[in-house]
Design an enzyme around this catalytic site. Structure first.
Site, short mmCIF file in Angstrom:
data_model
loop_
_atom_site.label_atom_id
_atom_site.label_comp_id
_atom_site.label_asym_id
_atom_site.label_seq_id
_atom_site.Cartn_x
_atom_site.Cartn_y
_atom_site.Cartn_z
N GLU A 114 -28.42 23.27 -27.98
CA GLU A 114 -26.99 23.44 -27.70
C GLU A 114 -26.14 22.59 -28.64
O GLU A 114 -24.97 22.89 -28.84
CB GLU A 114 -26.68 23.10 -26.23
CG GLU A 114 -27.24 24.11 -25.23
CD GLU A 114 -26.52 25.45 -25.25
OE1 GLU A 114 -26.33 26.00 -26.34
OE2 GLU A 114 -26.17 25.95 -24.17
N THR A 130 -17.00 26.64 -28.27
CA THR A 130 -17.25 25.70 -27.17
C THR A 130 -16.74 24.31 -27.50
O THR A 130 -16.15 23.63 -26.64
CB THR A 130 -18.76 25.68 -26.82
OG1 THR A 130 -19.15 27.02 -26.50
CG2 THR A 130 -19.07 24.78 -25.64
N1 HSE Z 1 -20.48 23.59 -19.34
C1 HSE Z 1 -20.22 24.03 -20.67
C2 HSE Z 1 -18.72 24.00 -20.92
C3 HSE Z 1 -20.72 25.43 -20.85
O1 HSE Z 1 -17.99 24.45 -20.04
O2 HSE Z 1 -18.29 23.54 -21.97
C4 HSE Z 1 -20.54 25.91 -22.26
O3 HSE Z 1 -21.43 26.93 -22.53
#
Ligand code: HSE
Length: 315
Positions: free
Chosen positions: A131, A187
């Site tokens: 990630e 993200t």
């Molecule tokens: N929990 C993470 C976010 C998920 O909300 O940034 C991103 O895929």
């Protein structure tokens, strides 16, 4: 063993109040990942195919699957080349855990291919490394859901403590994917807008909702799960990144959804419904209308919580 074929599901993270803590595997869409051993001098090769392969980096340093594989080879001193073939059916960059699916599939597949005997928690730990390549941060909510299936709670990150729960049979999920142009580093950007400090009353609201949602999953109460899909901290900060967010939410609730949330870092949104066909079609239509009123075309579909990574074949 020379080759493994792995199924890896799409996932939705956060579910409202559980930022980086809640994740759920979805029945569709899913990726298929084939990992083949190569002679060591061939190194690590990535090949992407399928409806959403365009733009998937094949440089192992930039691809979540490649990052996880490299990490595995180093960590377990494995001397082998690898070909990783990803059939990408989960659209990347829309909040449906596309990168996590690749990462989870590779962690799971290499564990089988090299007979390492790792448990699911260890696989999450290794898959979360991937990630970093896509989100810039080692969050584990999507990869945990992809590895365990059903609903997961990351109780703690250090050390990693994951509480997996089955999702109720009658839990339905309407998904709306707004057709927005792909956003590089989406993200990372969606995390950059988050507040560093949070007032106590917002924490109180999120703890209440998150606790109630966990109970909803534990006792199989879909209405309670939906009612708890309210987030006072992350979603208000991200709402402006999703054109139509407020109206989609309002319309879906009016149409009979129990709860609505941004899926992961967005821009897709999910609505929790019971599995009655009339409600499903009303809610998906409402979500589509909501996005349309903000000038955005959205693709909608209905799915359910699903299984985690699964071995489809070995050779
Ligand atoms: N929990 C993470 C976010 C998920 O909300 O940034 C991103 O895929």
């Amino acid at each position: 063993m020379e080759k493994v074929v792995v199924y890896a599901p799409a996932t939705t993270a956060n579910l409202g109040p559980g930022f980086d803590v809640f994740g759920m595997a979805l029945e569709q869409p899913h990726d298929i990942v084939v990992i083949t051993r190569l002679p060591v001098h061939d190194g690590l090769k990535i090949h992407a195919s399928g409806p959403f392969s365009e733009g998937i980096p094949v440089d192992p340093e930039k691809n979540t699957a490649g990052v996880v594989a490299q990490h595995f080879l180093q960590e377990f001193s494995i001397k082998s080349g690898l070909l990783i073939e990803i059939e990408k059916r989960i659209p990347p960059g829309f909040g449906l855990g596309s990168s996590a699916a690749s990462a989870a599939a590779v962690a799971y597949g290499l564990n089988v291919l090299f007979n390492l005997g790792l448990d699911r928690r260890q696989l999450v730990h290794l898959a979360a490394k991937g990630e970093i390549a896509s989100a810039g941060f080692e969050h584990a909510d999507n990869v945990s859901a992809a590895i365990y299936g059903g609903f997961v709670i990351i109780r703690a990150y250090d050390p990693l403590d994951i509480v997996p729960l089955k999702a109720p049979e009658n839990l339905g999920v309407c998904v709306a994917i707004p057709k927005l142009p792909p956003q590089p580093k989406k993200t990372e950007k969606a995390r950059a807008v988050l507040p560093k400090m949070v007032p106590l009353e917002k924490i109180r609201s999120n703890v209440g909702n998150a606790a109630a949602m966990a109970v909803g999953f534990a006792i199989g109460d879909v209405e309670l799960i939906g009612r708890s899909m309210s987030d006072a901290i992350v979603e208000p900060a991200r709402a402006s990144l999703i054109p139509g967010y407020h109206i989609v939410r309002e319309e879906a609730l009016k149409a009979g959804a129990y709860g609505v949330a941004i899926s992961g870092a967005g821009p897709s949104m999910i609505a929790v419904v019971d599995s009655s066909p009339a409600v499903i079609s009303r809610v998906t239509a409402a979500m589509q209308r909501g996005f349309k009123s903000a000038g955005v075309v959205a693709e909608t579909f209905y799915t359910k919580p699903g299984k985690g990574v699964t071995l489809l074949g070995v050779q």
